[in-house]
Design a protein around this motif. Structure first.
Motif, PDB file in Angstrom:
ATOM      1  N   HIS A 110       0.826  -1.204   0.000  1.00 37.25           N
ATOM      2  CA  HIS A 110       0.000   0.000   0.000  1.00 37.25           C
ATOM      3  C   HIS A 110       0.865   1.260   0.000  1.00 37.25           C
ATOM      4  O   HIS A 110       0.535   2.238  -0.685  1.00 37.25           O
ATOM      5  CB  HIS A 110      -0.957  -0.002   1.193  1.00 37.25           C
ATOM      6  CG  HIS A 110      -2.086  -0.963   1.033  1.00 37.25           C
ATOM      7  ND1 HIS A 110      -3.095  -0.799   0.119  1.00 37.25           N
ATOM      8  CD2 HIS A 110      -2.347  -2.126   1.672  1.00 37.25           C
ATOM      9  CE1 HIS A 110      -3.939  -1.806   0.200  1.00 37.25           C
ATOM     10  NE2 HIS A 110      -3.505  -2.636   1.127  1.00 37.25           N
ATOM     11  N   GLN A 114       0.743   4.086  -2.873  1.00 35.88           N
ATOM     12  CA  GLN A 114       0.460   5.485  -2.563  1.00 35.88           C
ATOM     13  C   GLN A 114       1.569   6.401  -3.071  1.00 35.88           C
ATOM     14  O   GLN A 114       1.300   7.486  -3.574  1.00 35.88           O
ATOM     15  CB  GLN A 114       0.268   5.659  -1.053  1.00 35.88           C
ATOM     16  CG  GLN A 114      -1.038   5.096  -0.557  1.00 35.88           C
ATOM     17  CD  GLN A 114      -1.168   5.160   0.957  1.00 35.88           C
ATOM     18  OE1 GLN A 114      -0.200   5.380   1.670  1.00 35.88           O
ATOM     19  NE2 GLN A 114      -2.385   4.960   1.444  1.00 35.88           N
ATOM     20  N   GLU A 115       2.799   5.966  -2.946  1.00 37.83           N
ATOM     21  CA  GLU A 115       3.914   6.765  -3.436  1.00 37.83           C
ATOM     22  C   GLU A 115       3.843   6.922  -4.950  1.00 37.83           C
ATOM     23  O   GLU A 115       4.053   8.010  -5.493  1.00 37.83           O
ATOM     24  CB  GLU A 115       5.247   6.141  -3.030  1.00 37.83           C
ATOM     25  CG  GLU A 115       6.457   6.929  -3.474  1.00 37.83           C
ATOM     26  CD  GLU A 115       6.531   8.337  -2.894  1.00 37.83           C
ATOM     27  OE1 GLU A 115       7.172   9.181  -3.541  1.00 37.83           O
ATOM     28  OE2 GLU A 115       5.963   8.592  -1.815  1.00 37.83           O
ATOM     29  N   ALA A 117       1.147   6.748  -6.778  1.00 43.15           N
ATOM     30  CA  ALA A 117       0.006   7.616  -7.065  1.00 43.15           C
ATOM     31  C   ALA A 117       0.336   9.075  -6.799  1.00 43.15           C
ATOM     32  O   ALA A 117      -0.029   9.954  -7.591  1.00 43.15           O
ATOM     33  CB  ALA A 117      -1.199   7.184  -6.227  1.00 43.15           C
ATOM     34  N   SER A 118       1.055   9.354  -5.726  1.00 45.53           N
ATOM     35  CA  SER A 118       1.397  10.749  -5.426  1.00 45.53           C
ATOM     36  C   SER A 118       2.391  11.307  -6.440  1.00 45.53           C
ATOM     37  O   SER A 118       2.319  12.474  -6.807  1.00 45.53           O
ATOM     38  CB  SER A 118       1.941  10.886  -4.007  1.00 45.53           C
ATOM     39  OG  SER A 118       3.215  10.283  -3.891  1.00 45.53           O
ATOM     40  N   GLN A 119       3.312  10.488  -6.911  1.00 45.78           N
ATOM     41  CA  GLN A 119       4.254  10.945  -7.927  1.00 45.78           C
ATOM     42  C   GLN A 119       3.540  11.210  -9.246  1.00 45.78           C
ATOM     43  O   GLN A 119       3.868  12.154  -9.953  1.00 45.78           O
ATOM     44  CB  GLN A 119       5.372   9.927  -8.126  1.00 45.78           C
ATOM     45  CG  GLN A 119       6.370   9.914  -6.993  1.00 45.78           C
ATOM     46  CD  GLN A 119       7.486   8.910  -7.203  1.00 45.78           C
ATOM     47  OE1 GLN A 119       7.568   8.264  -8.238  1.00 45.78           O
ATOM     48  NE2 GLN A 119       8.348   8.784  -6.208  1.00 45.78           N
ATOM     49  N   ARG A 120       2.577  10.416  -9.573  1.00 49.36           N
ATOM     50  CA  ARG A 120       1.822  10.628 -10.804  1.00 49.36           C
ATOM     51  C   ARG A 120       0.986  11.904 -10.713  1.00 49.36           C
ATOM     52  O   ARG A 120       0.855  12.637 -11.686  1.00 49.36           O
ATOM     53  CB  ARG A 120       0.917   9.436 -11.090  1.00 49.36           C
ATOM     54  CG  ARG A 120       1.678   8.242 -11.599  1.00 49.36           C
ATOM     55  CD  ARG A 120       0.739   7.112 -11.934  1.00 49.36           C
ATOM     56  NE  ARG A 120       1.482   5.963 -12.418  1.00 49.36           N
ATOM     57  CZ  ARG A 120       0.959   4.789 -12.652  1.00 49.36           C
ATOM     58  NH1 ARG A 120      -0.331   4.588 -12.444  1.00 49.36           N
ATOM     59  NH2 ARG A 120       1.705   3.812 -13.101  1.00 49.36           N
ATOM     60  N   ALA A 121       0.411  12.139  -9.556  1.00 49.27           N
ATOM     61  CA  ALA A 121      -0.432  13.321  -9.372  1.00 49.27           C
ATOM     62  C   ALA A 121       0.401  14.595  -9.425  1.00 49.27           C
ATOM     63  O   ALA A 121      -0.071  15.639  -9.866  1.00 49.27           O
ATOM     64  CB  ALA A 121      -1.189  13.226  -8.057  1.00 49.27           C
ATOM     65  N   ALA A 122       1.651  14.536  -8.971  1.00 50.48           N
ATOM     66  CA  ALA A 122       2.505  15.714  -8.930  1.00 50.48           C
ATOM     67  C   ALA A 122       3.272  15.937 -10.228  1.00 50.48           C
ATOM     68  O   ALA A 122       3.984  16.928 -10.372  1.00 50.48           O
ATOM     69  CB  ALA A 122       3.499  15.581  -7.783  1.00 50.48           C
ATOM     70  N   ARG A 136      -2.814  14.717 -17.278  1.00 54.75           N
ATOM     71  CA  ARG A 136      -2.399  13.373 -16.863  1.00 54.75           C
ATOM     72  C   ARG A 136      -1.323  12.860 -17.803  1.00 54.75           C
ATOM     73  O   ARG A 136      -1.588  12.580 -18.959  1.00 54.75           O
ATOM     74  CB  ARG A 136      -3.569  12.407 -16.903  1.00 54.75           C
ATOM     75  CG  ARG A 136      -4.608  12.671 -15.865  1.00 54.75           C
ATOM     76  CD  ARG A 136      -5.623  11.573 -15.959  1.00 54.75           C
ATOM     77  NE  ARG A 136      -6.569  11.689 -14.871  1.00 54.75           N
ATOM     78  CZ  ARG A 136      -7.623  10.929 -14.754  1.00 54.75           C
ATOM     79  NH1 ARG A 136      -7.878  10.009 -15.640  1.00 54.75           N
ATOM     80  NH2 ARG A 136      -8.435  11.074 -13.740  1.00 54.75           N
TER      81      ARG A 136
END
Length: 149
Positions: A110, A114-115, A117-122, A136
């Motif tokens: 997990h 999460q890491e 996902a956060s890198q993709r969002a940033a 995106r």
């Protein structure tokens, strides 16, 4: 494979030895998990599986025909009872150790998800098809989480 006993004393003795060996193997596996070295438990898996199958078979046999043990000497039957109690305790210990290892592993998966996902969002906006700016970025990587694992 089954126990080939000549009488009730012999059967109780063999069941006791089987139970004690299984207890030892499972305790070693639990210890490996508790010390965060689950790969060390792998060396016991094959023997544990074989002995557990014999144990299951013999337990069912005795459950269906208690007379197989009734004429055994009381001290031998008492030793088998103590061995069975120790076996039950080590099974509970192993269950706790395996569950703890599973929880840690799930937590790591997990955290990685999460890491990612956060890198993709940033990630900064990129150009997409036809020169259009997209929010995106298109990555070729995917991650799947299975909550049943």
């Amino acid at each position: 494979m089954a126990i080939a006993a000549v009488d009730a004393d012999d059967r109780v003795h063999q069941l006791t030895l089987l139970t004690e060996r299984l207890t030892d193997l499972i305790a070693r596996e639990a210890s490996a998990f508790e010390s965060h070295r689950p790969h060390e438990a792998a060396q016991y898996v094959e023997e544990t599986a074989k002995l557990a199958n014999v144990y299951r078979h013999e337990s069912m046999r005795v459950r269906h025909n208690p007379a197989l043990l009734e004429s055994a000497r009381p001290e031998l039957r008492q030793r088998l009872i103590r061995a069975t109690e120790a076996f039950d305790a080590v099974l509970a210990r192993q269950a706790r150790a395996v569950n703890a290892a599973k929880t840690v592993t799930e937590g790591l998966v997990h955290a990685v998800a999460q890491e990612i996902a956060s890198q993709r969002a940033a990630a900064p906006a990129t150009y997409g098809a036809g020169g259009m700016v997209t929010d995106r970025p298109q990555h070729g990587a995917a991650i799947t989480l299975n909550r049943k694992a």
